[in-house]
Scaffold this motif. Structure first.
Motif, PDB file in Angstrom:
ATOM      1  N   LEU A 244       1.263  -4.521  -5.073  1.00  0.00           N
ATOM      2  CA  LEU A 244       1.244  -3.846  -6.366  1.00  0.00           C
ATOM      3  C   LEU A 244      -0.090  -4.104  -7.038  1.00  0.00           C
ATOM      4  CD1 LEU A 244       4.355  -3.859  -5.897  1.00  0.00           C
ATOM      5  CD2 LEU A 244       4.548  -4.016  -8.370  1.00  0.00           C
ATOM      6  N   ALA A 245      -0.654  -3.050  -7.614  1.00  0.00           N
ATOM      7  CA  ALA A 245      -1.828  -3.191  -8.469  1.00  0.00           C
ATOM      8  C   ALA A 245      -1.311  -3.430  -9.881  1.00  0.00           C
ATOM      9  CB  ALA A 245      -2.685  -1.938  -8.414  1.00  0.00           C
ATOM     10  N   ILE A 246      -1.880  -4.432 -10.527  1.00  0.00           N
ATOM     11  CA  ILE A 246      -1.456  -4.827 -11.869  1.00  0.00           C
ATOM     12  C   ILE A 246      -2.625  -4.615 -12.816  1.00  0.00           C
ATOM     13  CG2 ILE A 246      -0.546  -6.736 -13.280  1.00  0.00           C
ATOM     14  CD1 ILE A 246       1.306  -5.891 -10.934  1.00  0.00           C
ATOM     15  N   CYS A 247      -2.360  -3.914 -13.920  1.00  0.00           N
ATOM     16  CA  CYS A 247      -3.380  -3.700 -14.944  1.00  0.00           C
ATOM     17  C   CYS A 247      -2.843  -4.256 -16.256  1.00  0.00           C
ATOM     18  CB  CYS A 247      -3.694  -2.217 -15.083  1.00  0.00           C
ATOM     19  SG  CYS A 247      -4.955  -1.865 -16.317  1.00  0.00           S
ATOM     20  N   ASP A 248      -3.553  -5.229 -16.803  1.00  0.00           N
ATOM     21  CA  ASP A 248      -3.143  -5.851 -18.061  1.00  0.00           C
ATOM     22  C   ASP A 248      -1.675  -6.283 -18.019  1.00  0.00           C
ATOM     23  OD1 ASP A 248      -5.731  -5.435 -19.057  1.00  0.00           O
ATOM     24  OD2 ASP A 248      -5.204  -3.440 -19.799  1.00  0.00           O
ATOM     25  N   GLY A 249      -1.266  -6.825 -16.875  1.00  0.00           N
ATOM     26  CA  GLY A 249       0.075  -7.384 -16.734  1.00  0.00           C
ATOM     27  C   GLY A 249       1.152  -6.427 -16.254  1.00  0.00           C
ATOM     28  N   ALA A 250       0.841  -5.124 -16.169  1.00  0.00           N
ATOM     29  CA  ALA A 250       1.872  -4.147 -15.783  1.00  0.00           C
ATOM     30  C   ALA A 250       1.533  -3.501 -14.440  1.00  0.00           C
ATOM     31  CB  ALA A 250       1.983  -3.067 -16.854  1.00  0.00           C
ATOM     32  N   PRO A 251       2.541  -3.288 -13.578  1.00  0.00           N
ATOM     33  CA  PRO A 251       2.300  -2.593 -12.309  1.00  0.00           C
ATOM     34  C   PRO A 251       1.871  -1.144 -12.567  1.00  0.00           C
ATOM     35  CG  PRO A 251       4.403  -3.751 -12.266  1.00  0.00           C
ATOM     36  CD  PRO A 251       3.919  -3.759 -13.687  1.00  0.00           C
ATOM     37  N   VAL A 252       0.798  -0.728 -11.888  1.00  0.00           N
ATOM     38  CA  VAL A 252       0.267   0.625 -12.087  1.00  0.00           C
ATOM     39  C   VAL A 252       0.063   1.378 -10.770  1.00  0.00           C
ATOM     40  CG1 VAL A 252      -0.800   0.059 -14.297  1.00  0.00           C
ATOM     41  CG2 VAL A 252      -2.122  -0.204 -12.184  1.00  0.00           C
ATOM     42  N   GLY A 253       0.329   0.726  -9.640  1.00  0.00           N
ATOM     43  CA  GLY A 253       0.171   1.378  -8.347  1.00  0.00           C
ATOM     44  C   GLY A 253       0.700   0.477  -7.254  1.00  0.00           C
ATOM     45  N   PHE A 254       0.887   1.068  -6.069  1.00  0.00           N
ATOM     46  CA  PHE A 254       1.326   0.255  -4.936  1.00  0.00           C
ATOM     47  C   PHE A 254       0.863   0.889  -3.638  1.00  0.00           C
ATOM     48  CE2 PHE A 254       4.715   3.340  -5.331  1.00  0.00           C
ATOM     49  CZ  PHE A 254       5.127   3.585  -4.025  1.00  0.00           C
ATOM     50  N   SER A 255       0.794   0.074  -2.609  1.00  0.00           N
ATOM     51  CA  SER A 255       0.470   0.529  -1.271  1.00  0.00           C
ATOM     52  C   SER A 255       1.100  -0.412  -0.267  1.00  0.00           C
ATOM     53  CB  SER A 255      -1.045   0.591  -1.064  1.00  0.00           C
ATOM     54  OG  SER A 255      -1.332   1.278   0.139  1.00  0.00           O
ATOM     55  N   ASP A 256       1.073   0.007   1.008  1.00  0.00           N
ATOM     56  CA  ASP A 256       1.696  -0.794   2.056  1.00  0.00           C
ATOM     57  C   ASP A 256       0.925  -0.649   3.353  1.00  0.00           C
ATOM     58  OD1 ASP A 256       2.360   1.743   3.030  1.00  0.00           O
ATOM     59  OD2 ASP A 256       4.503   1.521   2.730  1.00  0.00           O
ATOM     60  N   LEU A 257       1.366  -1.386   4.368  1.00  0.00           N
ATOM     61  CA  LEU A 257       0.735  -1.337   5.688  1.00  0.00           C
ATOM     62  C   LEU A 257       1.773  -1.704   6.735  1.00  0.00           C
ATOM     63  CD1 LEU A 257      -1.949  -1.062   7.343  1.00  0.00           C
ATOM     64  CD2 LEU A 257      -2.170  -3.551   7.084  1.00  0.00           C
ATOM     65  N   THR A 258       1.967  -0.822   7.728  1.00  0.00           N
ATOM     66  CA  THR A 258       2.901  -1.128   8.807  1.00  0.00           C
ATOM     67  C   THR A 258       2.168  -1.938   9.884  1.00  0.00           C
ATOM     68  OG1 THR A 258       2.443   0.904  10.029  1.00  0.00           O
ATOM     69  CG2 THR A 258       4.204   0.999   8.363  1.00  0.00           C
ATOM     70  N   PRO A 259       2.907  -2.587  10.772  1.00  0.00           N
ATOM     71  CA  PRO A 259       2.261  -3.434  11.791  1.00  0.00           C
ATOM     72  C   PRO A 259       1.273  -2.693  12.699  1.00  0.00           C
ATOM     73  CG  PRO A 259       4.593  -3.958  11.662  1.00  0.00           C
ATOM     74  CD  PRO A 259       4.375  -2.735  10.805  1.00  0.00           C
ATOM     75  N   ASP A 260       1.455  -1.386  12.859  1.00  0.00           N
ATOM     76  CA  ASP A 260       0.541  -0.633  13.730  1.00  0.00           C
ATOM     77  C   ASP A 260      -0.672  -0.068  12.993  1.00  0.00           C
ATOM     78  OD1 ASP A 260       1.875   1.318  12.281  1.00  0.00           O
ATOM     79  OD2 ASP A 260       2.387   2.547  14.012  1.00  0.00           O
ATOM     80  N   GLY A 261      -0.785  -0.357  11.685  1.00  0.00           N
ATOM     81  CA  GLY A 261      -1.951   0.076  10.931  1.00  0.00           C
ATOM     82  C   GLY A 261      -1.743   1.311  10.086  1.00  0.00           C
ATOM     83  N   CYS A 262      -0.507   1.750   9.924  1.00  0.00           N
ATOM     84  CA  CYS A 262      -0.241   2.921   9.088  1.00  0.00           C
ATOM     85  C   CYS A 262      -0.153   2.524   7.617  1.00  0.00           C
ATOM     86  CB  CYS A 262       1.062   3.596   9.507  1.00  0.00           C
ATOM     87  SG  CYS A 262       1.471   5.041   8.497  1.00  0.00           S
ATOM     88  N   LEU A 263      -0.986   3.146   6.814  1.00  0.00           N
ATOM     89  CA  LEU A 263      -0.855   3.068   5.368  1.00  0.00           C
ATOM     90  C   LEU A 263       0.131   4.191   5.031  1.00  0.00           C
ATOM     91  CD1 LEU A 263      -3.801   3.046   2.812  1.00  0.00           C
ATOM     92  CD2 LEU A 263      -1.559   4.016   2.380  1.00  0.00           C
ATOM     93  N   ASP A 264       1.399   3.811   4.874  1.00  0.00           N
ATOM     94  CA  ASP A 264       2.461   4.795   4.714  1.00  0.00           C
ATOM     95  C   ASP A 264       2.484   5.358   3.303  1.00  0.00           C
ATOM     96  OD1 ASP A 264       4.799   6.280   5.457  1.00  0.00           O
ATOM     97  OD2 ASP A 264       6.023   4.778   4.456  1.00  0.00           O
ATOM     98  N   MET A 265       2.305   4.514   2.298  1.00  0.00           N
ATOM     99  CA  MET A 265       2.383   4.971   0.912  1.00  0.00           C
ATOM    100  C   MET A 265       1.277   4.343   0.080  1.00  0.00           C
ATOM    101  SD  MET A 265       6.279   5.066  -0.381  1.00  0.00           S
ATOM    102  CE  MET A 265       7.315   6.447   0.046  1.00  0.00           C
ATOM    103  N   MET A 266       0.664   5.170  -0.760  1.00  0.00           N
ATOM    104  CA  MET A 266      -0.242   4.684  -1.803  1.00  0.00           C
ATOM    105  C   MET A 266      -0.086   5.637  -2.982  1.00  0.00           C
ATOM    106  SD  MET A 266      -4.361   4.260  -2.123  1.00  0.00           S
ATOM    107  CE  MET A 266      -4.510   2.934  -0.954  1.00  0.00           C
ATOM    108  N   PHE A 267       0.402   5.107  -4.079  1.00  0.00           N
ATOM    109  CA  PHE A 267       0.617   5.907  -5.274  1.00  0.00           C
ATOM    110  C   PHE A 267       0.126   5.136  -6.487  1.00  0.00           C
ATOM    111  CE2 PHE A 267       3.540   7.722  -2.245  1.00  0.00           C
ATOM    112  CZ  PHE A 267       3.360   9.081  -2.444  1.00  0.00           C
ATOM    113  N   VAL A 268      -0.496   5.862  -7.417  1.00  0.00           N
ATOM    114  CA  VAL A 268      -1.022   5.287  -8.653  1.00  0.00           C
ATOM    115  C   VAL A 268      -0.412   6.045  -9.826  1.00  0.00           C
ATOM    116  CG1 VAL A 268      -3.114   4.870 -10.026  1.00  0.00           C
ATOM    117  CG2 VAL A 268      -3.166   4.580  -7.526  1.00  0.00           C
ATOM    118  N   HIS A 269       0.027   5.301 -10.811  1.00  0.00           N
ATOM    119  CA  HIS A 269       0.619   5.884 -12.015  1.00  0.00           C
ATOM    120  C   HIS A 269      -0.378   6.869 -12.640  1.00  0.00           C
ATOM    121  CE1 HIS A 269       2.291   6.200 -16.040  1.00  0.00           C
ATOM    122  NE2 HIS A 269       3.409   5.685 -15.550  1.00  0.00           N
ATOM    123  N   PRO A 270       0.099   8.030 -13.111  1.00  0.00           N
ATOM    124  CA  PRO A 270      -0.803   9.044 -13.665  1.00  0.00           C
ATOM    125  C   PRO A 270      -1.711   8.547 -14.783  1.00  0.00           C
ATOM    126  CG  PRO A 270       1.440   9.898 -13.532  1.00  0.00           C
ATOM    127  CD  PRO A 270       1.497   8.460 -13.114  1.00  0.00           C
TER     128      PRO A 270
END
Length: 159
Positions: free
Chosen positions: A64-90
């Motif tokens: 999770l990306a945290i800005c001034d204490g609040a979560p504002v985005g997230f991303s992940d990584l699977t064992p084979d190297g897939c970045l499955d999700m990356m989303f940032v709050h509008p």
């Protein structure tokens, strides 16, 4: 003069499921909606079962990306190297959140001795990934709840 936003990264915790769902839905509805039709957005911006979502998030490294204490985005990584999700709050687009998340993903991939990171980028995300050194392997169409959405298989080789 306003203070710069303080961005940091922390590991996903089970209590973050609802927050990541909110970021996911808002990013699609408010940001990706400029590149997809209302019917496509309605098909994509759904989480059928929050428990399944939480299990999916917990099944792989997720940050999770945290800005001034609040979560504002997230991303992940699977064992084979897939970045499955990356989303940032509008409300936090264009502030370096995605760049920080991607740097975290790439660092983790290098630590796992992966040679590449790959993703399926939306029309909206493709320019970001291209700026970060990803190349398009193929344009493709995926189906979500009866709607066909264009996206791109992309990869970046790690040094």
């Amino acid at each position: 003069m306003s203070q710069p936003h303080r961005l940091s990264i922390r590991d996903y915790e089970p209590a973050d499921a609802g927050t990541t769902i909110d970021i996911f839905l808002r990013a699609i509805r408010d940001v990706a909606s400029k590149d997809y039709t209302p019917a496509q957005i309605d098909a994509w911006a759904k989480v059928d079962d929050a428990r399944v979502w939480a299990q999916w998030r917990a099944s792989r490294p997720t940050w999770l990306a945290i800005c001034d204490g609040a979560p504002v985005g997230f991303s992940d990584l699977t064992p084979d190297g897939c970045l499955d999700m990356m989303f940032v709050h509008p409300e936090h687009q264009g502030k370096g959140v995605a760049s920080l998340l991607l740097a975290t993903v790439e660092k983790a991939a290098r630590e796992q001795r992966l040679r590449r990171v790959f993703t399926e980028a939306s029309l909206t995300a493709r320019p970001f990934f291209e700026r970060k050194g990803f190349i398009v392997l193929a344009a493709q169409t995926v189906e979500k709840r009866g709607q066909r959405l264009a996206n791109f298989r992309m990869e970046k080789h790690l040094a």
